[in-house]
Enzyme design. Structure first.
Site, PDB file in Angstrom:
ATOM      1  N   ASP A 274      22.356  -6.691  14.675  1.00 27.56           N
ATOM      2  CA  ASP A 274      21.578  -7.871  15.075  1.00 27.56           C
ATOM      3  C   ASP A 274      22.498  -8.690  15.980  1.00 27.56           C
ATOM      4  OD1 ASP A 274      20.398 -10.401  15.267  1.00 27.56           O
ATOM      5  OD2 ASP A 274      19.530 -10.282  13.256  1.00 27.56           O
TER       6      ASP A 274
ATOM      7  N   ASN B 276      19.680  -7.376  26.940  1.00 32.03           N
ATOM      8  CA  ASN B 276      18.223  -7.196  27.028  1.00 32.03           C
ATOM      9  C   ASN B 276      17.489  -7.685  25.788  1.00 32.03           C
ATOM     10  OD1 ASN B 276      15.592  -5.644  27.770  1.00 32.03           O
ATOM     11  ND2 ASN B 276      16.230  -4.816  25.793  1.00 32.03           N
TER      12      ASN B 276
ATOM     13  N   TYR C 207      11.401 -20.372  24.155  1.00 25.63           N
ATOM     14  CA  TYR C 207      11.778 -19.125  24.836  1.00 25.63           C
ATOM     15  C   TYR C 207      12.002 -19.379  26.326  1.00 25.63           C
ATOM     16  CZ  TYR C 207      10.875 -14.470  26.918  1.00 25.63           C
ATOM     17  OH  TYR C 207      10.944 -13.306  27.650  1.00 25.63           O
TER      18      TYR C 207
HETATM   19  N1  LIG Z   1       7.754  -7.582  27.971  1.00 25.55           N
HETATM   20  C1  LIG Z   1       7.634  -8.521  28.893  1.00 25.55           C
HETATM   21  O1  LIG Z   1       6.527  -8.803  29.425  1.00 25.55           O
HETATM   22  C2  LIG Z   1       8.866  -9.267  29.353  1.00 25.55           C
HETATM   23  C3  LIG Z   1       8.764 -10.089  30.491  1.00 25.55           C
HETATM   24  C4  LIG Z   1       9.882 -10.773  30.932  1.00 25.55           C
HETATM   25  C5  LIG Z   1      11.079 -10.639  30.271  1.00 25.55           C
HETATM   26  N2  LIG Z   1      11.164  -9.863  29.158  1.00 25.55           N
HETATM   27  C6  LIG Z   1      12.455  -9.768  28.480  1.00 25.55           C
HETATM   28  O2  LIG Z   1      12.847  -8.418  28.450  1.00 25.55           O
HETATM   29  C7  LIG Z   1      13.606  -8.158  27.282  1.00 25.55           C
HETATM   30  C8  LIG Z   1      13.003  -6.996  26.511  1.00 25.55           C
HETATM   31  O3  LIG Z   1      11.673  -7.348  26.167  1.00 25.55           O
HETATM   32  P1  LIG Z   1      10.633  -6.243  25.618  1.00 25.55           P
HETATM   33  O4  LIG Z   1       9.281  -6.792  25.849  1.00 25.55           O
HETATM   34  O5  LIG Z   1      11.005  -4.912  26.116  1.00 25.55           O
HETATM   35  O6  LIG Z   1      10.949  -6.369  24.053  1.00 25.55           O
HETATM   36  P2  LIG Z   1      10.513  -5.407  22.825  1.00 25.55           P
HETATM   37  O7  LIG Z   1       9.626  -4.325  23.281  1.00 25.55           O
HETATM   38  O8  LIG Z   1      10.076  -6.328  21.757  1.00 25.55           O
HETATM   39  O9  LIG Z   1      11.922  -4.778  22.404  1.00 25.55           O
HETATM   40  C9  LIG Z   1      12.963  -5.629  22.030  1.00 25.55           C
HETATM   41  C10 LIG Z   1      14.185  -4.817  21.711  1.00 25.55           C
HETATM   42  O10 LIG Z   1      15.220  -5.710  21.270  1.00 25.55           O
HETATM   43  C11 LIG Z   1      15.569  -5.393  19.919  1.00 25.55           C
HETATM   44  N3  LIG Z   1      15.887  -6.636  19.233  1.00 25.55           N
HETATM   45  C12 LIG Z   1      15.058  -7.671  18.950  1.00 25.55           C
HETATM   46  N4  LIG Z   1      15.721  -8.623  18.273  1.00 25.55           N
HETATM   47  C13 LIG Z   1      17.004  -8.182  18.146  1.00 25.55           C
HETATM   48  C14 LIG Z   1      18.169  -8.701  17.547  1.00 25.55           C
HETATM   49  N5  LIG Z   1      18.160  -9.887  16.922  1.00 25.55           N
HETATM   50  N6  LIG Z   1      19.316  -7.988  17.610  1.00 25.55           N
HETATM   51  C15 LIG Z   1      19.325  -6.776  18.216  1.00 25.55           C
HETATM   52  N7  LIG Z   1      18.275  -6.228  18.806  1.00 25.55           N
HETATM   53  C16 LIG Z   1      17.115  -6.923  18.762  1.00 25.55           C
HETATM   54  C17 LIG Z   1      14.356  -4.659  19.344  1.00 25.55           C
HETATM   55  O11 LIG Z   1      14.672  -3.804  18.255  1.00 25.55           O
HETATM   56  P3  LIG Z   1      14.626  -4.326  16.717  1.00 25.55           P
HETATM   57  O12 LIG Z   1      13.341  -5.088  16.579  1.00 25.55           O
HETATM   58  O13 LIG Z   1      14.682  -3.075  15.917  1.00 25.55           O
HETATM   59  O14 LIG Z   1      15.833  -5.178  16.539  1.00 25.55           O
HETATM   60  C18 LIG Z   1      13.950  -3.830  20.569  1.00 25.55           C
HETATM   61  O15 LIG Z   1      14.816  -2.732  20.734  1.00 25.55           O
HETATM   62  C19 LIG Z   1      13.633  -9.470  26.500  1.00 25.55           C
HETATM   63  O16 LIG Z   1      14.817 -10.169  26.789  1.00 25.55           O
HETATM   64  C20 LIG Z   1      12.434 -10.215  27.032  1.00 25.55           C
HETATM   65  O17 LIG Z   1      12.590 -11.603  26.902  1.00 25.55           O
HETATM   66  C21 LIG Z   1      10.083  -9.157  28.688  1.00 25.55           C
END
Ligand SMILES: NC(=O)c1ccc[n+]([C@@H]2O[C@H](COP(=O)([O-])OP(=O)(O)OC[C@H]3O[C@@H](n4cnc5c(N)ncnc54)[C@H](OP(=O)(O)O)[C@@H]3O)[C@@H](O)[C@H]2O)c1
Length: 247
Positions: free
Chosen positions: A58, A81, A145
């Site tokens: 984490d 990320n 956020y």
């Molecule tokens: N999706 C979008 O539309 C979008 C748009 C703009 C920016 N972003 C940014 O892109 C990044 C990835 O987003 P995503 O949508 O791909 O997220 P996601 O699908 O929810 O995946 C998040 C990843 O981070 C891990 N994670 C979450 N909390 C954690 C913690 N406390 N420690 C370690 N690992 C952790 C999760 O695994 P576990 O849950 O197993 O820990 C998973 O591998 C983020 O920074 C998000 O803010 C996303």
């Protein structure tokens, strides 16, 4: 697509088991890097072997970070990320929720980068922050956020100045993205939302991975923000002023 060679390089992708992180990890692995991914839970499909290693950590937990970095003797790229937040209006939400959101999206990338710095300085390496357009415009429903992401973008610029010329620090500012969780966030609105993006679609994890490959190797680029939002979000007035909508 341009091909990159990261053979012999070690890349850490936090949250590299799902969504954008998985795409970023895949991109570096395809380019020959040894990739370490961390998350709180193991990936659905085992990734260990063939150049990818999973570490349960984490990023908000200092002991987990110690364990993660104790297992690394070289590091060329860190991609901060891991991030995200539930959709919830500020009224009625707890101080703890906001603290946790800020911890995940701002404090943890700071602490991961700090811990990685000596290893990165030894390899003239790079940090990439995964930012968000939520940090560049009002973000109702994800205020903490959005504020944390705005802080993250600024943090990258500060670290870039503090750590130059040895270590470069940049941000990829991502717009709406189509990950496996997209349905959870956007329900049945993906098509409609895609129409508000000049590129006509949301970003795919591979789109973000491709930009990270370029940014991690761009030797004179530091303190920069690369917008990966398909041209941005068409402003509401454009729709409201169009004949099609006002009729
Ligand atoms: N999706 C979008 O539309 C979008 C748009 C703009 C920016 N972003 C940014 O892109 C990044 C990835 O987003 P995503 O949508 O791909 O997220 P996601 O699908 O929810 O995946 C998040 C990843 O981070 C891990 N994670 C979450 N909390 C954690 C913690 N406390 N420690 C370690 N690992 C952790 C999760 O695994 P576990 O849950 O197993 O820990 C998973 O591998 C983020 O920074 C998000 O803010 C996303």
């Amino acid at each position: 697509m341009i091909s990159y060679d990261y053979t012999g390089k070690v890349v850490l992708v936090t949250g590299g088991t799902k969504g954008l992180g998985r795409g970023i990890a895949r991109a570096f692995r395809s380019a020959g890097a040894e990739v370490v991914v961390c998350a709180r839970t193991p990936p659905d499909e085992p990734v260990d072997g063939a150049g990818v290693r999973f570490v349960r950590a984490d990023v908000r937990d200092p002991e987990d970070l110690e364990r993660l970095f104790d297992g690394l003797d070289r590091l060329d790229v860190v991609v901060n990320n891991a991030g995200g937040a539930p959709y919830a209006m500020v009224a009625g939400t707890s101080p703890r929720l906001h603290a946790r959101v800020i911890e995940l999206n701002l404090t943890a990338p700071l602490l991961v980068s700090q811990r990685a710095h000596p290893l990165l300085a030894a390899t003239a390496g790079a940090v990439i922050m995964i930012g968000s357009t939520s940090g560049t415009r009002p973000s109702p429903g994800t205020s903490a956020y959005g504020a944390a992401k705005a802080g993250l973008h600024h943090l990258a610029a500060c670290l870039a100045a503090e750590w130059a010329p040895e270590v470069r620090v940049n941000t990829v500012v991502v717009g709406l993205a189509r990950t496996e969780n997209a349905g959870e966030h956007y329900r049945d609105r993906i098509e409609v939302l895609s129409a508000t993006i000049p590129a006509g679609r949301m970003a795919e994890p591979d789109d973000v991975g491709e930009v990270c490959l370029w940014l991690a190797g761009a030797r004179y680029v530091t303190g920069a923000q690369v917008l990966v939002h398909g041209g941005g979000e068409t402003p509401a007035w454009k729709w409201l002023a169009s004949d099609e909508i006002s009729r």
